[in-house]
Design a protein around this motif. Structure first.
Motif, PDB file in Angstrom:
ATOM      1  N   ARG A  52       0.840  -1.199   0.000  1.00 19.47           N
ATOM      2  CA  ARG A  52       0.000   0.000   0.000  1.00 19.47           C
ATOM      3  C   ARG A  52       0.884   1.262   0.000  1.00 19.47           C
ATOM      4  O   ARG A  52       0.622   2.220  -0.722  1.00 19.47           O
ATOM      5  N   GLU A  53       1.960   1.224   0.779  1.00 25.74           N
ATOM      6  CA  GLU A  53       2.886   2.355   0.818  1.00 25.74           C
ATOM      7  C   GLU A  53       3.616   2.499  -0.520  1.00 25.74           C
ATOM      8  O   GLU A  53       3.794   3.612  -1.027  1.00 25.74           O
ATOM      9  N   ALA A  54       4.025   1.407  -1.118  1.00 26.58           N
ATOM     10  CA  ALA A  54       4.676   1.463  -2.432  1.00 26.58           C
ATOM     11  C   ALA A  54       3.740   2.078  -3.458  1.00 26.58           C
ATOM     12  O   ALA A  54       4.150   2.927  -4.267  1.00 26.58           O
ATOM     13  N   TYR A  55       2.480   1.681  -3.417  1.00 29.30           N
ATOM     14  CA  TYR A  55       1.486   2.217  -4.352  1.00 29.30           C
ATOM     15  C   TYR A  55       1.335   3.729  -4.160  1.00 29.30           C
ATOM     16  O   TYR A  55       1.252   4.481  -5.124  1.00 29.30           O
ATOM     17  N   ARG A  56       1.347   4.171  -2.909  1.00 30.94           N
ATOM     18  CA  ARG A  56       1.235   5.603  -2.599  1.00 30.94           C
ATOM     19  C   ARG A  56       2.439   6.377  -3.114  1.00 30.94           C
ATOM     20  O   ARG A  56       2.315   7.503  -3.613  1.00 30.94           O
ATOM     21  N   LEU A  57       3.611   5.789  -3.021  1.00 28.02           N
ATOM     22  CA  LEU A  57       4.844   6.468  -3.411  1.00 28.02           C
ATOM     23  C   LEU A  57       5.002   6.623  -4.921  1.00 28.02           C
ATOM     24  O   LEU A  57       5.633   7.570  -5.393  1.00 28.02           O
ATOM     25  N   LEU A  58       4.413   5.707  -5.674  1.00 27.22           N
ATOM     26  CA  LEU A  58       4.639   5.673  -7.119  1.00 27.22           C
ATOM     27  C   LEU A  58       3.846   6.730  -7.882  1.00 27.22           C
ATOM     28  O   LEU A  58       2.700   7.015  -7.565  1.00 27.22           O
ATOM     29  N   ARG A  59       4.510   7.261  -8.907  1.00 29.89           N
ATOM     30  CA  ARG A  59       3.810   8.097  -9.885  1.00 29.89           C
ATOM     31  C   ARG A  59       2.877   7.208 -10.693  1.00 29.89           C
ATOM     32  O   ARG A  59       3.121   6.002 -10.813  1.00 29.89           O
ATOM     33  N   PRO A  60       1.850   7.774 -11.318  1.00 33.25           N
ATOM     34  CA  PRO A  60       1.026   6.964 -12.231  1.00 33.25           C
ATOM     35  C   PRO A  60       1.921   6.326 -13.301  1.00 33.25           C
ATOM     36  O   PRO A  60       2.795   6.971 -13.862  1.00 33.25           O
ATOM     37  N   GLY A  61       1.726   5.045 -13.527  1.00 33.52           N
ATOM     38  CA  GLY A  61       2.545   4.320 -14.497  1.00 33.52           C
ATOM     39  C   GLY A  61       3.828   3.775 -13.915  1.00 33.52           C
ATOM     40  O   GLY A  61       4.590   3.110 -14.618  1.00 33.52           O
ATOM     41  N   GLY A  62       4.094   4.043 -12.635  1.00 32.85           N
ATOM     42  CA  GLY A  62       5.304   3.534 -11.994  1.00 32.85           C
ATOM     43  C   GLY A  62       5.233   2.034 -11.765  1.00 32.85           C
ATOM     44  O   GLY A  62       4.191   1.405 -11.950  1.00 32.85           O
ATOM     45  N   ALA A  63       6.340   1.467 -11.359  1.00 33.21           N
ATOM     46  CA  ALA A  63       6.428   0.015 -11.172  1.00 33.21           C
ATOM     47  C   ALA A  63       7.009  -0.320  -9.808  1.00 33.21           C
ATOM     48  O   ALA A  63       7.907   0.371  -9.324  1.00 33.21           O
ATOM     49  N   VAL A  64       6.489  -1.377  -9.232  1.00 36.56           N
ATOM     50  CA  VAL A  64       7.071  -1.918  -8.009  1.00 36.56           C
ATOM     51  C   VAL A  64       7.768  -3.221  -8.387  1.00 36.56           C
ATOM     52  O   VAL A  64       7.263  -4.005  -9.188  1.00 36.56           O
ATOM     53  N   VAL A  65       8.966  -3.414  -7.839  1.00 32.90           N
ATOM     54  CA  VAL A  65       9.739  -4.625  -8.075  1.00 32.90           C
ATOM     55  C   VAL A  65       9.988  -5.251  -6.701  1.00 32.90           C
ATOM     56  O   VAL A  65      10.552  -4.605  -5.819  1.00 32.90           O
ATOM     57  N   ILE A  66       9.549  -6.490  -6.557  1.00 35.64           N
ATOM     58  CA  ILE A  66       9.717  -7.211  -5.302  1.00 35.64           C
ATOM     59  C   ILE A  66      10.697  -8.346  -5.549  1.00 35.64           C
ATOM     60  O   ILE A  66      10.454  -9.208  -6.392  1.00 35.64           O
ATOM     61  N   GLN A  67      11.816  -8.351  -4.832  1.00 37.41           N
ATOM     62  CA  GLN A  67      12.800  -9.423  -4.960  1.00 37.41           C
ATOM     63  C   GLN A  67      12.874 -10.131  -3.617  1.00 37.41           C
ATOM     64  O   GLN A  67      13.224  -9.532  -2.608  1.00 37.41           O
ATOM     65  N   ASP A  68      12.502 -11.377  -3.615  1.00 34.22           N
ATOM     66  CA  ASP A  68      12.553 -12.176  -2.389  1.00 34.22           C
ATOM     67  C   ASP A  68      12.371 -13.628  -2.775  1.00 34.22           C
ATOM     68  O   ASP A  68      11.778 -13.930  -3.809  1.00 34.22           O
ATOM     69  N   ARG A  69      12.868 -14.512  -1.962  1.00 32.37           N
ATOM     70  CA  ARG A  69      12.619 -15.925  -2.199  1.00 32.37           C
ATOM     71  C   ARG A  69      11.192 -16.240  -1.790  1.00 32.37           C
ATOM     72  O   ARG A  69      10.657 -15.652  -0.869  1.00 32.37           O
ATOM     73  N   THR A  70      10.597 -17.194  -2.481  1.00 31.59           N
ATOM     74  CA  THR A  70       9.231 -17.606  -2.195  1.00 31.59           C
ATOM     75  C   THR A  70       9.237 -19.029  -1.651  1.00 31.59           C
ATOM     76  O   THR A  70      10.276 -19.715  -1.664  1.00 31.59           O
ATOM     77  N   VAL A  71       8.087 -19.484  -1.198  1.00 31.40           N
ATOM     78  CA  VAL A  71       7.942 -20.877  -0.777  1.00 31.40           C
ATOM     79  C   VAL A  71       8.369 -21.796  -1.912  1.00 31.40           C
ATOM     80  O   VAL A  71       9.070 -22.790  -1.691  1.00 31.40           O
ATOM     81  N   GLU A  72       7.980 -21.454  -3.119  1.00 33.71           N
ATOM     82  CA  GLU A  72       8.318 -22.283  -4.279  1.00 33.71           C
ATOM     83  C   GLU A  72       9.830 -22.422  -4.448  1.00 33.71           C
ATOM     84  O   GLU A  72      10.330 -23.494  -4.793  1.00 33.71           O
ATOM     85  N   ASP A  73      10.578 -21.353  -4.180  1.00 34.32           N
ATOM     86  CA  ASP A  73      12.040 -21.407  -4.279  1.00 34.32           C
ATOM     87  C   ASP A  73      12.632 -22.343  -3.232  1.00 34.32           C
ATOM     88  O   ASP A  73      13.555 -23.104  -3.504  1.00 34.32           O
ATOM     89  N   VAL A  74      12.105 -22.252  -2.024  1.00 33.67           N
ATOM     90  CA  VAL A  74      12.617 -23.061  -0.921  1.00 33.67           C
ATOM     91  C   VAL A  74      12.454 -24.550  -1.212  1.00 33.67           C
ATOM     92  O   VAL A  74      13.304 -25.357  -0.860  1.00 33.67           O
ATOM     93  N   LEU A  75      11.377 -24.910  -1.880  1.00 31.09           N
ATOM     94  CA  LEU A  75      11.067 -26.314  -2.109  1.00 31.09           C
ATOM     95  C   LEU A  75      11.775 -26.927  -3.309  1.00 31.09           C
ATOM     96  O   LEU A  75      11.626 -28.119  -3.569  1.00 31.09           O
ATOM     97  N   LEU A  76      12.580 -26.127  -4.013  1.00 29.51           N
ATOM     98  CA  LEU A  76      13.354 -26.680  -5.128  1.00 29.51           C
ATOM     99  C   LEU A  76      14.371 -27.687  -4.599  1.00 29.51           C
ATOM    100  O   LEU A  76      14.984 -27.477  -3.550  1.00 29.51           O
ATOM    101  N   PRO A  77      14.595 -28.801  -5.315  1.00 30.10           N
ATOM    102  CA  PRO A  77      15.576 -29.791  -4.847  1.00 30.10           C
ATOM    103  C   PRO A  77      16.997 -29.246  -4.942  1.00 30.10           C
ATOM    104  O   PRO A  77      17.285 -28.324  -5.707  1.00 30.10           O
ATOM    105  N   GLY A  78      17.884 -29.845  -4.158  1.00 27.44           N
ATOM    106  CA  GLY A  78      19.287 -29.453  -4.189  1.00 27.44           C
ATOM    107  C   GLY A  78      19.897 -29.712  -5.555  1.00 27.44           C
ATOM    108  O   GLY A  78      19.548 -30.669  -6.231  1.00 27.44           O
ATOM    109  N   ALA A  79      20.785 -28.825  -5.959  1.00 26.06           N
ATOM    110  CA  ALA A  79      21.476 -28.927  -7.243  1.00 26.06           C
ATOM    111  C   ALA A  79      22.758 -28.108  -7.139  1.00 26.06           C
ATOM    112  O   ALA A  79      22.893 -27.284  -6.232  1.00 26.06           O
ATOM    113  N   PRO A  80      23.700 -28.313  -8.066  1.00 28.36           N
ATOM    114  CA  PRO A  80      24.939 -27.531  -7.999  1.00 28.36           C
ATOM    115  C   PRO A  80      24.703 -26.014  -7.973  1.00 28.36           C
ATOM    116  O   PRO A  80      25.472 -25.283  -7.373  1.00 28.36           O
ATOM    117  N   ASP A  81      23.620 -25.555  -8.607  1.00 25.84           N
ATOM    118  CA  ASP A  81      23.339 -24.118  -8.574  1.00 25.84           C
ATOM    119  C   ASP A  81      22.279 -23.757  -7.522  1.00 25.84           C
ATOM    120  O   ASP A  81      21.801 -22.633  -7.485  1.00 25.84           O
TER     121      ASP A  81
END
Length: 151
Positions: A68-97
Motif C-alpha cells: 500500500r505504501e509502495a502504491y502511494r509512493l509511485l507516480r502513475p505508471g510507476g512500477a514496483v519490483v519485489i525481490q525475495d525468495r518464495t515458498v516455491e524457491d525453498v522447495l526446489l531440490p538441491g542442485a549444484p546451482d
C-alpha cells in the motif's frame, strides 16, 4: 547513476544497515532510517519502488501495508519490483546451482522454518492486487552468490 536513474532513495528500519549502505554508496544515494510500511516520503513521486529481501520478514498483513505504501509512493505508471525468495524457491531440490536445497534435504526442520517465513507467489500477487496494482508479472531470476567445485 550507473542504471540511468537521476536519483535514488534508500530506506531501512535499521540505522546500522543504513550506515553500512552509506559506506558503500556514499553520496550517490540518499538514505533514511524508516519503516517501509510508512516511509514518510512524498507520494506520487517515484518511478520505481524496489523491495529487496524484505517481505519474508513480515506477516502477510504487513506485506499488504508495504505494498500500500509502495502504491502511494509511485507516480502513475510507476512500477514496483519485489525481490525475495518464495515458498516455491525453498522447495526446489538441491542442485549444484541451488546448494540450499541440499541443506533443506539434510535438515527438514530447516526447510519447515523457511517455508513458514516465506510467502507464495499467489499470496504476494493477491496482496499487490488488493492495494491496486495491475498487470502483474513474475520473473524468476536466480541469485548466484558463489559456485563450489564439489559437494
Amino acid at each position: 547513476m550507473a542504471a540511468g536513474a537521476r536519483s535514488v532513495v534508500g530506506i531501512d528500519a535499521s540505522a546500522a544497515m543504513i550506515e553500512a549502505a552509506r559506506e558503500v554508496y556514499g553520496a550517490d544515494i540518499r538514505f533514511f532510517v524508516a519503516d517501509a510500511r510508512a516511509a514518510g516520503l512524498p507520494g506520487n513521486a517515484y518511478d520505481v519502488v524496489f523491495s529487496r529481501a524484505v517481505i519474508h520478514h513480515m506477516r502477510l498483513d504487513e506485506v499488504t501495508e508495504l505494498f500500500r505504501e509502495a502504491y502511494r509512493l509511485l507516480r502513475p505508471g510507476g512500477a514496483v519490483v519485489i525481490q525475495d525468495r518464495t515458498v516455491e524457491d525453498v522447495l526446489l531440490p538441491g542442485a549444484p546451482d541451488h546448494i540450499r536445497g541440499y541443506f533443506f534435504e539434510m535438515y527438514p526442520r530447516l526447510c519447515d522454518v523457511e517455508v513458514c517465513r516465506r510467502h507464495g507467489v499467489s499470496e504476494v500477487s493477491a496482496a499487490l492486487e488488493a492495494v491496486g496494482f495491475e498487470r502483474l508479472s513474475t520473473e524468476r531470476l536466480w541469485e548466484i552468490r558463489r559456485e563450489y567445485g564439489d559437494f
